[in-house]
Design a protein around this motif. Structure first.
Motif, PDB file in Angstrom:
ATOM      1  N   THR A 439      42.760  47.680  28.449  1.00 29.52           N
ATOM      2  CA  THR A 439      43.915  47.663  29.356  1.00 29.52           C
ATOM      3  C   THR A 439      43.490  47.858  30.804  1.00 29.52           C
ATOM      4  O   THR A 439      44.060  47.239  31.715  1.00 29.52           O
ATOM      5  CB  THR A 439      44.911  48.759  28.955  1.00 29.52           C
ATOM      6  OG1 THR A 439      44.228  50.012  28.901  1.00 29.52           O
ATOM      7  CG2 THR A 439      45.516  48.471  27.600  1.00 29.52           C
ATOM      8  N   ALA A 440      42.518  48.725  31.052  1.00 33.55           N
ATOM      9  CA  ALA A 440      42.058  48.946  32.424  1.00 33.55           C
ATOM     10  C   ALA A 440      41.454  47.675  33.011  1.00 33.55           C
ATOM     11  O   ALA A 440      41.665  47.366  34.196  1.00 33.55           O
ATOM     12  CB  ALA A 440      41.040  50.085  32.454  1.00 33.55           C
ATOM     13  N   LYS A 441      40.727  46.920  32.217  1.00 35.47           N
ATOM     14  CA  LYS A 441      40.118  45.697  32.723  1.00 35.47           C
ATOM     15  C   LYS A 441      41.142  44.580  32.897  1.00 35.47           C
ATOM     16  O   LYS A 441      40.947  43.694  33.729  1.00 35.47           O
ATOM     17  CB  LYS A 441      38.992  45.247  31.777  1.00 35.47           C
ATOM     18  CG  LYS A 441      37.738  46.091  31.917  1.00 35.47           C
ATOM     19  CD  LYS A 441      37.265  46.124  33.361  1.00 35.47           C
ATOM     20  CE  LYS A 441      36.090  47.046  33.556  1.00 35.47           C
ATOM     21  NZ  LYS A 441      35.691  47.147  34.976  1.00 35.47           N
ATOM     22  N   ILE A 442      42.208  44.605  32.120  1.00 41.17           N
ATOM     23  CA  ILE A 442      43.277  43.634  32.352  1.00 41.17           C
ATOM     24  C   ILE A 442      43.850  43.824  33.757  1.00 41.17           C
ATOM     25  O   ILE A 442      44.077  42.867  34.502  1.00 41.17           O
ATOM     26  CB  ILE A 442      44.378  43.768  31.286  1.00 41.17           C
ATOM     27  CG1 ILE A 442      43.866  43.292  29.926  1.00 41.17           C
ATOM     28  CG2 ILE A 442      45.623  42.969  31.673  1.00 41.17           C
ATOM     29  CD1 ILE A 442      44.840  43.522  28.788  1.00 41.17           C
ATOM     30  N   VAL A 443      44.069  45.091  34.127  1.00 42.17           N
ATOM     31  CA  VAL A 443      44.591  45.383  35.467  1.00 42.17           C
ATOM     32  C   VAL A 443      43.610  44.922  36.537  1.00 42.17           C
ATOM     33  O   VAL A 443      43.989  44.255  37.508  1.00 42.17           O
ATOM     34  CB  VAL A 443      44.882  46.888  35.602  1.00 42.17           C
ATOM     35  CG1 VAL A 443      45.281  47.233  37.030  1.00 42.17           C
ATOM     36  CG2 VAL A 443      45.977  47.313  34.638  1.00 42.17           C
ATOM     37  N   SER A 444      42.333  45.268  36.373  1.00 41.60           N
ATOM     38  CA  SER A 444      41.354  44.932  37.404  1.00 41.60           C
ATOM     39  C   SER A 444      41.135  43.431  37.522  1.00 41.60           C
ATOM     40  O   SER A 444      40.947  42.911  38.624  1.00 41.60           O
ATOM     41  CB  SER A 444      40.022  45.631  37.110  1.00 41.60           C
ATOM     42  OG  SER A 444      39.468  45.162  35.889  1.00 41.60           O
ATOM     43  N   GLN A 445      41.178  42.703  36.408  1.00 41.41           N
ATOM     44  CA  GLN A 445      40.949  41.262  36.475  1.00 41.41           C
ATOM     45  C   GLN A 445      42.103  40.532  37.152  1.00 41.41           C
ATOM     46  O   GLN A 445      41.892  39.541  37.838  1.00 41.41           O
ATOM     47  CB  GLN A 445      40.729  40.693  35.076  1.00 41.41           C
ATOM     48  CG  GLN A 445      39.477  41.183  34.383  1.00 41.41           C
ATOM     49  CD  GLN A 445      38.229  40.972  35.215  1.00 41.41           C
ATOM     50  OE1 GLN A 445      37.577  41.923  35.624  1.00 41.41           O
ATOM     51  NE2 GLN A 445      37.888  39.739  35.492  1.00 41.41           N
ATOM     52  N   LEU A 446      43.315  41.006  36.968  1.00 35.21           N
ATOM     53  CA  LEU A 446      44.467  40.336  37.577  1.00 35.21           C
ATOM     54  C   LEU A 446      44.721  40.793  39.004  1.00 35.21           C
ATOM     55  O   LEU A 446      45.573  40.221  39.684  1.00 35.21           O
ATOM     56  CB  LEU A 446      45.725  40.571  36.726  1.00 35.21           C
ATOM     57  CG  LEU A 446      45.733  39.859  35.376  1.00 35.21           C
ATOM     58  CD1 LEU A 446      47.017  40.159  34.629  1.00 35.21           C
ATOM     59  CD2 LEU A 446      45.586  38.350  35.553  1.00 35.21           C
ATOM     60  N   THR A 447      44.018  41.810  39.472  1.00 40.36           N
ATOM     61  CA  THR A 447      44.162  42.245  40.860  1.00 40.36           C
ATOM     62  C   THR A 447      42.887  41.993  41.658  1.00 40.36           C
ATOM     63  O   THR A 447      42.713  42.525  42.739  1.00 40.36           O
ATOM     64  CB  THR A 447      44.500  43.747  40.931  1.00 40.36           C
ATOM     65  OG1 THR A 447      43.521  44.492  40.202  1.00 40.36           O
ATOM     66  CG2 THR A 447      45.868  44.011  40.356  1.00 40.36           C
ATOM     67  N   GLY A 448      42.008  41.176  41.127  1.00 40.81           N
ATOM     68  CA  GLY A 448      40.789  40.837  41.840  1.00 40.81           C
ATOM     69  C   GLY A 448      41.013  39.708  42.834  1.00 40.81           C
ATOM     70  O   GLY A 448      42.143  39.334  43.158  1.00 40.81           O
ATOM     71  N   ASP A 449      39.908  39.130  43.303  1.00 42.40           N
ATOM     72  CA  ASP A 449      40.004  38.079  44.308  1.00 42.40           C
ATOM     73  C   ASP A 449      39.673  36.705  43.749  1.00 42.40           C
ATOM     74  O   ASP A 449      39.321  35.804  44.490  1.00 42.40           O
ATOM     75  CB  ASP A 449      39.072  38.388  45.482  1.00 42.40           C
ATOM     76  CG  ASP A 449      37.617  38.557  45.041  1.00 42.40           C
ATOM     77  OD1 ASP A 449      37.374  38.501  43.828  1.00 42.40           O
ATOM     78  OD2 ASP A 449      36.760  38.743  45.919  1.00 42.40           O
ATOM     79  N   ALA A 450      39.752  36.535  42.425  1.00 49.46           N
ATOM     80  CA  ALA A 450      39.474  35.242  41.815  1.00 49.46           C
ATOM     81  C   ALA A 450      40.739  34.404  41.751  1.00 49.46           C
ATOM     82  O   ALA A 450      41.851  34.924  41.799  1.00 49.46           O
ATOM     83  CB  ALA A 450      38.903  35.423  40.405  1.00 49.46           C
ATOM     84  N   ASP A 451      40.557  33.085  41.635  1.00 47.72           N
ATOM     85  CA  ASP A 451      41.698  32.209  41.423  1.00 47.72           C
ATOM     86  C   ASP A 451      42.358  32.549  40.106  1.00 47.72           C
ATOM     87  O   ASP A 451      41.695  32.917  39.130  1.00 47.72           O
ATOM     88  CB  ASP A 451      41.247  30.737  41.399  1.00 47.72           C
ATOM     89  CG  ASP A 451      40.829  30.258  42.774  1.00 47.72           C
ATOM     90  OD1 ASP A 451      41.468  30.669  43.742  1.00 47.72           O
ATOM     91  OD2 ASP A 451      39.847  29.501  42.862  1.00 47.72           O
ATOM     92  N   PHE A 452      43.690  32.395  40.067  1.00 45.96           N
ATOM     93  CA  PHE A 452      44.435  32.792  38.880  1.00 45.96           C
ATOM     94  C   PHE A 452      44.050  31.967  37.668  1.00 45.96           C
ATOM     95  O   PHE A 452      44.178  32.421  36.540  1.00 45.96           O
ATOM     96  CB  PHE A 452      45.939  32.647  39.144  1.00 45.96           C
ATOM     97  CG  PHE A 452      46.784  33.228  38.059  1.00 45.96           C
ATOM     98  CD1 PHE A 452      47.412  32.419  37.137  1.00 45.96           C
ATOM     99  CD2 PHE A 452      46.929  34.598  37.940  1.00 45.96           C
ATOM    100  CE1 PHE A 452      48.181  32.956  36.124  1.00 45.96           C
ATOM    101  CE2 PHE A 452      47.709  35.142  36.939  1.00 45.96           C
ATOM    102  CZ  PHE A 452      48.331  34.323  36.033  1.00 45.96           C
ATOM    103  N   ALA A 453      43.584  30.736  37.892  1.00 45.32           N
ATOM    104  CA  ALA A 453      43.209  29.875  36.773  1.00 45.32           C
ATOM    105  C   ALA A 453      41.707  29.899  36.513  1.00 45.32           C
ATOM    106  O   ALA A 453      41.201  29.073  35.766  1.00 45.32           O
ATOM    107  CB  ALA A 453      43.666  28.434  37.026  1.00 45.32           C
ATOM    108  N   SER A 454      40.981  30.831  37.123  1.00 41.46           N
ATOM    109  CA  SER A 454      39.544  30.936  36.901  1.00 41.46           C
ATOM    110  C   SER A 454      39.279  31.748  35.637  1.00 41.46           C
ATOM    111  O   SER A 454      40.142  32.493  35.178  1.00 41.46           O
ATOM    112  CB  SER A 454      38.881  31.613  38.102  1.00 41.46           C
ATOM    113  OG  SER A 454      39.316  32.960  38.198  1.00 41.46           O
TER     114      SER A 454
END
Length: 490
Positions: A439-454
């Motif tokens: 769950t913690a990594k779900i939060v970090s991955q969706l609040t990072g600086d990558a494109d949403f479709a990456s």
């Protein structure tokens, strides 16, 4: 036209229709209410329902279908040459939508003239600078195909909203006119209205089911997109979690095993805390406590369930972590290097789970028939022997179900882990090291600086799908055990 205005217009049409329908019914009966099949209010409600329901139904359907249609149309406009190596059409479409939103914001703020934003041959540098001046983030270089697709996206959206507004208003007027024309003294308005209300209630009851289906489908589709870009074997069997976002170089390693290990390790520590304390509390409240003590202690214990998890996270970060560091850190035993660790998050999460275990176990123990206790006492057993040899074995299936429900709650916890366990994805048996969870990594991955479709962003959906399957399995198994237990004594 804004959705709020459209809503108010349709509501006004339905209100006028209600008044006109009611007055027409009374007029058709010569002003004598006894000549009507139904009460006058039913005739007005009939007109109002036939105005609102079709109009809002079309509005909801249009809002759901239009984005899918526009995305497919705009996606077809993008030439294959505009898709760079290592990218995909979905990534390009994400940039198109971001550019379109940026253009609209830049025009609204006056940072970009409308004629420039709408010009198909506009200078790319001018557009990019206008977006930056408006505070819009551009994650990749804007090319001419992306700009043209974004302009088409804006135009089609504007046209679609205009047509939608006209269609919704016309449908509302048509519904009001037809239902008003149908209104007469013999019309069975009450039957129609009650049937309509029944359908509305059915639709309301279906929202939860449809929402669940929508959540599952969104997870499935985005997980499928992720596995198109990243091998499933590396995801499920990889032992390294090291995402590399755009611009930082390197390739991402997205193995889920370290995250699953951290999730289960922290959950096990939490259950080791919550299960004994919660179970002992339940035994005391159900078997030993007087009614006065139970009336006070049980609500106070259940207050723990109402505390927000962010408060537990702050408690772990500011109180439990420093406390454990003082005991097991360099000034103590030397086992712990920082306040964020598996033990910190596990202890606090265990405290949070105590009311789940105690309340469910208390209800289950109280459900054991009193006749079983009386029979044990009649054979000469003491109260402690009765609890140990009769009550707990009879309540064991339900207690196991309560523990499994608490385990699924622990697996899905986020804020306590983010603040108390750290962010390190590692495979280790040391409970005094920092680890992280799914769950913690779900939060970090969706609040990072990558494109949403990456892949670095889409992996959050694959993580969510994995977690969903795990917790769903635990919940189904726990509910099966609880229901089987309850059927035994009811």
């Amino acid at each position: 036209m804004p959705i709020l205005w459209l809503f108010l217009i349709v509501a006004a049409i339905s209100a006028v229709g209600y008044v006109l329908g009611r007055s027409r019914a009374l007029q058709s009966a010569g002003g004598d209410i006894r000549g009507l099949h139904s009460l006058p209010n039913f005739y007005g409600a009939n007109v109002a329902l036939k105005t609102v329901v079709p109009a809002f139904g079309l509005l909801i359907l249009w809002l759901l279908v239009q984005p899918l249609y526009i995305n497919s149309q705009v996606s077809g406009m993008i030439p294959d040459t505009a898709i760079k190596d290592g990218s995909s059409r979905s990534l390009v479409m994400a940039e198109v939508r971001r550019t379109a939103a940026g253009l609209e914001a830049a025009v609204a703020q006056g940072q970009l003239p409308e004629q420039v934003a709408r010009n198909a041959n506009a200078d790319i540098a001018t557009v990019t600078q206008g977006l930056k001046d408006a505070g819009q983030v551009v994650t990749s270089e804007i090319t001419q195909p992306i700009l043209n697709a974004a302009q088409s996206y804006i135009g089609m959206n504007a046209t679609g909203h205009s047509v939608m507004s006209i269609a919704v208003i016309l449908l509302a007027l048509a519904g009001a006119a037809i239902s008003w024309w149908q209104t007469h003294a013999e019309y069975r308005a009450r039957n129609v209205v009650e049937q309509g209300v029944r359908l509305l209630l059915f639709a309301a009851a279906s929202i939860a089911i449809l929402t669940t289906v929508g959540i599952v489908l969104s997870l499935v589709f985005n997980t499928w997109e992720f596995f198109k870009l990243y091998p499933a074997t590396d995801f499920f069997f990889g032992t390294t979690w090291s995402p590399s976002f755009s611009g930082r170089g390197g390739s991402s390693q997205l193995g889920i095993i370290p995250l699953l290990w951290g999730t289960f390790y922290i959950s096990i520590v939490a259950l080791l805390v919550a299960v004994p304390i919660g179970l002992f509390a339940a035994i005391y409240l159900s078997e030993y406590a007087s009614p006065r003590v139970r009336a006070v202690a049980k609500p106070l214990l259940e207050i723990l369930a109402g505390i927000p998890t962010i408060v537990y996270g702050l408690f772990a970060l500011l109180t439990v972590g420093p406390l454990l560091l003082g005991v097991f850190g360099d000034s103590g035993l030397g086992w712990m290097k920082a306040g964020t660790a598996v033990m910190t998050a596990g202890l606090v999460m265990g405290i949070m789970l105590i009311p789940f275990v105690s309340s469910l176990s208390d209800d289950i123990i109280n459900a054991v028939p009193q006749a079983m206790r009386d029979g044990s006492y009649g054979l000469g057993a003491t109260q402690s022997e009765t609890i140990r040899q009769v009550v707990l074995p009879a309540a064991l299936p339900g207690i196991v179900g309560a523990i499994l429900l608490a385990a699924s709650r622990a697996i899905g916890e986020t804020m306590i882990v983010v603040l108390g366990a750290g962010a390190a994805a590692r495979l280790s048996l040391n409970p005094f090291e920092a680890m992280t969870t799914v769950t913690a990594k779900i939060v970090s991955q969706l609040t990072g600086d990558a494109d949403f479709a990456s892949p670095e962003a889409l992996v959050a959906f694959a993580l969510g799908m994995t977690l969903f399957i795990l917790t769903l399995g635990l919940n189904v198994f726990a509910l099966y055990i609880v229901r089987k237990y309850r059927e035994q004594y009811e």
